[in-house]
Design an enzyme around this catalytic site. Structure first.
Site, PDB file in Angstrom:
ATOM      1  N   HIS A 156     105.793 -12.491   2.229  1.00 13.39           N
ATOM      2  CA  HIS A 156     104.697 -11.527   2.005  1.00 13.39           C
ATOM      3  C   HIS A 156     105.241 -10.114   1.757  1.00 13.39           C
ATOM      4  O   HIS A 156     104.585  -9.129   2.077  1.00 13.39           O
ATOM      5  CB  HIS A 156     103.722 -11.495   3.186  1.00 13.39           C
ATOM      6  CG  HIS A 156     103.306 -12.848   3.670  1.00 13.39           C
ATOM      7  ND1 HIS A 156     102.241 -13.539   3.135  1.00 13.39           N
ATOM      8  CD2 HIS A 156     103.860 -13.671   4.612  1.00 13.39           C
ATOM      9  CE1 HIS A 156     102.130 -14.707   3.748  1.00 13.39           C
ATOM     10  NE2 HIS A 156     103.108 -14.824   4.637  1.00 13.39           N
ATOM     11  N   SER A 277     115.044  10.429 -17.398  1.00 11.99           N
ATOM     12  CA  SER A 277     113.708  10.869 -17.796  1.00 11.99           C
ATOM     13  C   SER A 277     113.854  12.137 -18.628  1.00 11.99           C
ATOM     14  O   SER A 277     114.751  12.940 -18.394  1.00 11.99           O
ATOM     15  CB  SER A 277     112.874  11.136 -16.550  1.00 11.99           C
ATOM     16  OG  SER A 277     111.862  12.071 -16.833  1.00 11.99           O
ATOM     17  N   LYS A 283     115.817  11.666 -12.214  1.00 13.35           N
ATOM     18  CA  LYS A 283     115.464  10.264 -12.400  1.00 13.35           C
ATOM     19  C   LYS A 283     116.595   9.396 -12.942  1.00 13.35           C
ATOM     20  O   LYS A 283     117.350   9.800 -13.809  1.00 13.35           O
ATOM     21  CB  LYS A 283     114.283  10.150 -13.362  1.00 13.35           C
ATOM     22  CG  LYS A 283     112.950  10.412 -12.716  1.00 13.35           C
ATOM     23  CD  LYS A 283     112.661   9.381 -11.666  1.00 13.35           C
ATOM     24  CE  LYS A 283     111.212   9.070 -11.496  1.00 13.35           C
ATOM     25  NZ  LYS A 283     110.498   8.408 -12.469  1.00 13.35           N
ATOM     26  N   GLU A 290     112.859  -3.536 -16.086  1.00 10.25           N
ATOM     27  CA  GLU A 290     111.434  -3.422 -16.439  1.00 10.25           C
ATOM     28  C   GLU A 290     111.139  -4.077 -17.792  1.00 10.25           C
ATOM     29  O   GLU A 290     110.120  -4.745 -17.973  1.00 10.25           O
ATOM     30  CB  GLU A 290     110.999  -1.954 -16.464  1.00 10.25           C
ATOM     31  CG  GLU A 290     110.937  -1.342 -15.066  1.00 10.25           C
ATOM     32  CD  GLU A 290     110.728   0.163 -15.075  1.00 10.25           C
ATOM     33  OE1 GLU A 290     110.339   0.725 -16.117  1.00 10.25           O
ATOM     34  OE2 GLU A 290     110.983   0.790 -14.031  1.00 10.25           O
TER      35      GLU A 290
END
Ligand code: ARG
Length: 458
Positions: A156, A277, A283, A290
């Site tokens: 979970h 970024s 970043k 992704e």
């Protein structure tokens, strides 16, 4: 417009219709397989005395020249031909003259395209398998290095029980190993040659279909010509196997993305495999993971698309089936790209052992082991479970780990607790005492790793 079938027509095809119908923009991808199929076909025709030896020689020489010229760029595959079959045939006639017109004897584009696609898929399955093998190799390297890198195991997405990075990565090893098996099953099942099925009902020539099949390294010839020209099951199976590979890659990517967050910091991605970024200088984003996760939808889409295309098609060949190509090519190329990139990313990822271990210590991942300690001393598991639960509650009050409780705290819950409780619930004990096959304990993990090593050497 260059097409193979002008004879019974009195009007030129409308340009828009021609463009809509043409497949050369994508079926040029299997020019090699188309030529190989034609060479096998004429070899068989000559053996059966349907073509003379000299005609066969001429045609094969011409076909090999076309292959060579396409490969070295001297001959460009252009949109003026309807499909790759027309391109090859037209260029053969240009090269060797009249004899070239005999190439298509005893063959239809329906069985020809069925063959080409099978030959193409067979080659691609081998490449996909190699890429999966390289990924497994990379995973095994990580597994060997991290047999004693402790980390929390989750259910979970909540810390559940301690495990090791080796064990966690081993789960993916199993998944990708099954993916290889799936591909090899598909290969076996599809490996029958459709050539000689003609348009749908075979031909009147005395073809030796088994001979053609053996020339092209098939296990034999297909047994029903109508099925042969309209069977796309193997593509559906392939797209399903590819979807499963993507699903596995996507799950792993999701974990990498989570492990890479500021909150987890389990991994440090290599600079070469992350991006910055344009606005936030701090970043470092896990774009590769992704993108792999994102491209999964695209491959699932190909599977749905293929199933939908096939569902309403009466026997035998129908033009709808031309739609099998672009989406299959795209799915194969996508999966190949993702496998290569993912392997590169995982190989260069640094796993932060200390942070993983620190995290495994939190979240009461050893609460089960506290209960097991009492069970070993004769307490019933259900009672031990609730005692351990109360100790967890105490820890939450005190804001500490089970390991940080005083012996007194343990004894207050049950007199059977002794000093050895600390050793019994240490991370090392919790992990390494799990010694049934498939568990993360050191000795069984080493056994499994040595099996994996042998498997990859095969
Ligand atoms: N381009 C076609 C395809 O991919 C080749 C077969 C054409 N056959 C036909 N009867 N029009 O399916």
């Amino acid at each position: 417009m260059a097409q193979l079938w002008g004879g019974r027509f009195t009007k030129e095809t409308d340009q828009l219709v021609y463009n809509f119908n043409a497949s050369i923009s994508f079926d040029q991808k299997f020019y090699k397989q188309d030529i190989a199929g034609s060479i096998a076909h004429v070899t068989m025709l000559a053996k059966q005395n349907i073509l003379s030896e000299a005609e066969k020689e001429d045609i094969i020489k011409g076909l090999n020249e076309i292959l060579e010229e396409v490969e070295n760029g001297a001959l460009e595959i252009t949109q003026e031909y309807e499909d790759i079959h027309s391109f090859v045939e037209a260029n053969l006639i240009k090269k060797i003259g009249e004899t070239g017109k005999k190439l298509h004897t005893g063959r239809s584009r329906n069985d020809q395209v069925a063959l080409d696609m099978k030959l193409y898929v067979r080659d691609e399955i081998q490449e996909l398998d190699q890429l999966l093998k390289e990924l497994l190799q990379a995973l095994l390297t990580i597994m060997k290095e991290h047999i004693q890198t402790f980390m929390p195991g989750f259910t979970h997405l909540q810390k559940a029980q301690p495990t090791t990075l080796s064990h966690h990565v081993g789960a993916y090893f199993e998944m990708f190993k099954r993916d290889r098996l799936r591909l090899s099953d598909i290969y076996k099942r599809m490996n029958l040659c459709p050539l000689g099925s003609g348009a749908l009902a075979g031909t009147t020539y005395p073809l030796d279909r088994e001979y053609t099949a053996s020339l092209l390294e098939f296990d034999g010839a297909t047994r029903n010509s109508m099925d042969s020209v309209s069977d796309r099951d193997y593509l559906i199976e392939l797209l399903s196997a590819l979807s499963t590979i993507m699903m596995h890659l996507s799950r792993f990517s999701e974990e990498i993305i989570i492990w890479n967050t500021n909150e987890y910091r389990f991994v440090e991605l290599d600079d070469a495999y992350s991006t910055g970024s344009s606005i936030m200088p701090q970043k470092k984003n896990p774009d590769i993971a992704e993108l792999v996760r994102g491209k999964t939808g695209r491959v699932y889409g190909a599977l749905m698309s293929m199933l939908t295309t096939m569902k309403g098609i009466p026997l035998a060949y129908n033009k709808d089936m031309q739609e099998d190509k672009e989406l299959t090519f795209d799915a194969i190329d996508t999966v190949k790209g993702c496998l290569a990139l993912f392997t590169g990313m995982i190989k260069t990822t640094t796993f932060r052992k200390e942070i993983m271990e620190e995290s495994a210590k939190g979240g009461f991942t050893n609460a089960t082991d506290v209960a097991d300690y009492l069970v070993n001393k004769g307490v019933a598991f259900r009672d031990a479970h609730s005692i351990s639960g109360r100790l967890v509650l105490l820890c939450i009050e005190k804001n500490c780990a089970l390991d940080d409780l005083q012996l007194e705290d343990f004894k207050n819950e049950h007199e059977l607790f002794e000093k050895d409780i600390y050793d019994a619930i240490s991370l090392t004990t919790c992990v390494n005492k799990r010694e049934t096959i498939g568990a993360p304990g050191k000795s069984v993990m080493e056994q499994v790793i040595s099996e994996y090593k042998k498997y990859l050497e095969e």
